[in-house]
Structures are given as C-alpha cells and as structure tokens.
Scaffold this motif. Structure first.
Motif, PDB file in Angstrom:
ATOM      1  N   ILE A  44     -42.239  81.775   1.935  1.00 43.78           N
ATOM      2  CA  ILE A  44     -43.940  82.478   1.315  1.00 43.78           C
ATOM      3  C   ILE A  44     -43.946  84.014   2.212  1.00 43.78           C
ATOM      4  CG2 ILE A  44     -45.914  82.411   0.071  1.00 43.78           C
ATOM      5  CD1 ILE A  44     -45.721  79.480  -0.245  1.00 43.78           C
ATOM      6  N   PHE A  47     -41.244  86.359   2.089  1.00 41.91           N
ATOM      7  CA  PHE A  47     -40.943  86.731   0.949  1.00 41.91           C
ATOM      8  C   PHE A  47     -42.318  88.010   0.251  1.00 41.91           C
ATOM      9  CE2 PHE A  47     -38.403  83.219  -0.121  1.00 41.91           C
ATOM     10  CZ  PHE A  47     -37.083  83.894  -0.058  1.00 41.91           C
ATOM     11  N   PHE A  48     -43.437  87.605   0.436  1.00 36.48           N
ATOM     12  CA  PHE A  48     -44.624  88.754   0.164  1.00 36.48           C
ATOM     13  C   PHE A  48     -44.952  89.488   1.142  1.00 36.48           C
ATOM     14  CE2 PHE A  48     -45.840  84.706  -2.205  1.00 36.48           C
ATOM     15  CZ  PHE A  48     -46.072  85.304  -3.974  1.00 36.48           C
ATOM     16  N   ARG A  54     -37.924  93.509  -2.069  1.00 33.48           N
ATOM     17  CA  ARG A  54     -38.297  92.285  -2.841  1.00 33.48           C
ATOM     18  C   ARG A  54     -37.025  92.585  -3.520  1.00 33.48           C
ATOM     19  NH1 ARG A  54     -43.803  89.765  -5.323  1.00 33.48           N
ATOM     20  NH2 ARG A  54     -43.783  89.526  -2.290  1.00 33.48           N
ATOM     21  N   THR A  58     -35.590  87.189  -4.855  1.00 32.41           N
ATOM     22  CA  THR A  58     -36.319  86.808  -4.740  1.00 32.41           C
ATOM     23  C   THR A  58     -37.677  86.576  -5.115  1.00 32.41           C
ATOM     24  OG1 THR A  58     -35.628  88.783  -2.576  1.00 32.41           O
ATOM     25  CG2 THR A  58     -37.765  87.881  -2.165  1.00 32.41           C
ATOM     26  N   THR A  62     -38.789  83.044  -4.389  1.00 31.40           N
ATOM     27  CA  THR A  62     -40.528  82.822  -3.871  1.00 31.40           C
ATOM     28  C   THR A  62     -41.247  81.336  -4.651  1.00 31.40           C
ATOM     29  OG1 THR A  62     -40.875  85.406  -3.723  1.00 31.40           O
ATOM     30  CG2 THR A  62     -42.901  84.034  -3.781  1.00 31.40           C
TER      31      THR A  62
END
Length: 324
Positions: A44, A47-48, A54, A58, A62
């Motif tokens: 997380i 991904f963030f 992104r 993705t 996520t």
C-alpha cells in the motif's frame, strides 16, 4: 426433520473439538497475519507513493492490498477463538463477513489484473481498450459493492431462528442452498476462472508470437509468464478447496445424517486455506509491477523474520535501486 438432524450433527461435531486447542489453525492464522500485515502494508505504501506512474493494473492491486489488510486484521480473533473456543458470536459474524467479501473481492480483482494485462499486451494500439482501462477505479467500486452486498445475507440473514451458532465452526446453512451455491460456483468462481485461463493463454500466446513484445523494454516476457503462473496458482490453491467443499456439502442433500464430522472439518480447513490469499497476493504485485520490485528491497524483508535476523554474514550485497 432434516433441520433437527442437521442441528444435532453440528452440535455433535462442535462438542468433539470444543476442548481442543487447534494448533494448526492457530499456527497458520498467525503466520498469515504476520506475513500479510507486513507485505500488504508495504504494498500500500509503495502504490500510494507512486501517484505519477500509477497504472490501471496498480489500481486493482491497491484495492486488493486494502482488502487483504482488512482480512488480516480479523485473524487475531480467529487465533483467539481457536485457542480458547470462546468469542462473541457477533464478532465472529463480522469476521466471517470480511473473509467472504475478501475471498470474492480477491477473485474478481485477480481476474481484473489478469484481464488488464492481457488486453494491454494483446491490443496495445486500440483506443477502445485504452478508454476501457481508464475505468479501473469504477470497476473497483463496483467490486466492493458487489462482494459486500452479496456476502451480507450469509452471515446476517442466512441463519434460521433457533439454529445453533458456534462462531467460526458454524455450519454454512445459507451458502449451500441451491441458489446461493449456484451463484458462488458460476459467478464467483467459474466465470472468473475461465476468464483467467483464457487471458493467461492469450498473454502467453502474445509474448511467444510477437517479436515487438519480446524486445520491448516495457514488457518483459519472463515477467509476464511468472505473473500468469502466479495468478493462476494463487487462484486455485486458495479458492478451489472452498468451492469444492461447498459442492460436497450440498451433494449430501437429504442425507445429512451421513455427513461425517471430518467433512465438516474439511470445510473449515478450506476456509483457512482461503485466508492464505492475504499473504500470497503480494507475489502478484512483485511479478506484475516493475515499480514494486524496484521499491521493495527483498533482502530487508527477509531480515525482518526472526529466524533470519542474525543470519547476516557482514557482507554488503547489492540492493535494488530506490528510484524508478
């Protein structure tokens, strides 16, 4: 008469294990909790932090990591119950709801990951495909609504009045009814499995026949093959046993009196296996996204485990770069 027989059978099987401390359940749930918590939190964060790069895939991953994180947060309740055999029925129902929603959420999201990769590789120049892939956030919202809404009846309205409820060892009355079972087997498992098999075949065929795909620096054939095999393995290992057991329980039909406690126990073990997806899904992230492999230092992750914390030989080995 069937309900009475089924009640007595469930009560008998529950009493057989009431005084036991199920080491297998405790050990597996503890392992999944530790591994799932570390790996999904890490996913997380990665991904963030990658808002600029992104991809549509993705977005699915996520959401998958968030769903898995919800699941692993309920595992301490399962560990406590299987050790002490005491826990509030309401907590059990909520934890069961999260497990069921996570199971089918993972199935749909893994299917979306595979489908998204397939259309991206097989139809790279299609404007219609590009526009469709942009709807990934809406698809994820739909999956959340569908899985939560479809799971609610099983734990909140599926039980009949007067039925004995024994937390995580309760009999799946609602799930083995013909309508619910057919929906689970066809929509929740069968169709996603067919889509994943077809998309996996399409991906392998594309990378084997297309010179452009094989030589493109952005599409690595070995990575795609690993992603295909990993997705299918996670799907079958985690979710096939549960749906097979639902079919077995349903097959007894009017012969509930012949249902052995070992079959009911096998059903509960299949649910435990389904929880493994929370710690196995990060393998999908690792094989599917270049960013995840570059950002996650697997040597550091390996050293987080107690058995390996003192295994360093003092050598400074090369690490993956921290920039994409």
């Amino acid at each position: 008469m069937q309900n009475v027989t089924l009640e007595s059978k469930t009560e008998m099987c529950y009493n057989e294990t009431k005084g036991q401390k199920n080491i297998i359940f405790v050990a597996v749930y503890a392992l999944v909790f530790v591994a799932g918590l570390i790996l999904n939190l890490m996913a997380i964060v990665v991904f963030f932090c990658q808002t600029k790069s992104r991809s549509h895939t993705t977005v699915y991953m996520t959401n998958l990591a968030v769903a898995d994180l919800f699941l692993v947060c309920t595992l301490p309740f399962r560990i406590y119950y299987h050790y002490h055999k005491i826990l509030s029925q309401k907590i059990c129902e909520i934890a069961g709801l999260i497990l069921l929603a996570n199971m089918y959420g993972s199935i749909f999201l893994l299917t979306c990951v595979c489908l998204d990769r397939c259309v991206a590789v097989c139809f790279p120049l299609s404007s219609r495909v590009r526009e469709g892939r942009k709807k990934a956030p809406l698809v994820c919202v739909g999956i959340w609504i569908l899985t939560i809404g479809a799971s609610l009846p099983v734990y909140l309205t599926g039980g009949k009045k007067g039925q004995q409820k024994h937390c995580f060892e309760s009999f799946p009355y609602y799930a083995i009814q013909t309508t619910a079972l057919t929906t689970s087997l066809v929509i929740g498992f069968g169709i996603p499995l067919i889509i994943m098999v077809v998309c996996s075949w399409g991906l392998v065929r594309a990378i084997n026949k297309s010179t452009a795909v094989q030589t493109d620096n952005l599409v690595n054939s070995s990575k795609i093959q690993k992603m295909v095999s990993t997705n299918l393995a996670i799907f079958l290992i985690c979710f096939l046993p549960y749906h097979v057991m639902l079919g077995v329980l349903h097959a007894y039909g009017n012969k509930i009196e012949d249902l052995s406690c070992s079959v009911i126990s096998a059903y509960h073990y299949s649910l435990m296996i389904a929880c493994l997806n929370a710690s196995l899904d990060p393998l999908t992230y690792y094989f599917t996204t270049e960013t995840f492999r570059k950002k996650v230092d697997m040597e550091v992750v390996w050293k987080l485990w107690p058995l390996n914390s003192h295994s360093s030989d003092g050598n400074n080995r090369s690490r993956a770069p921290l920039n994409t």
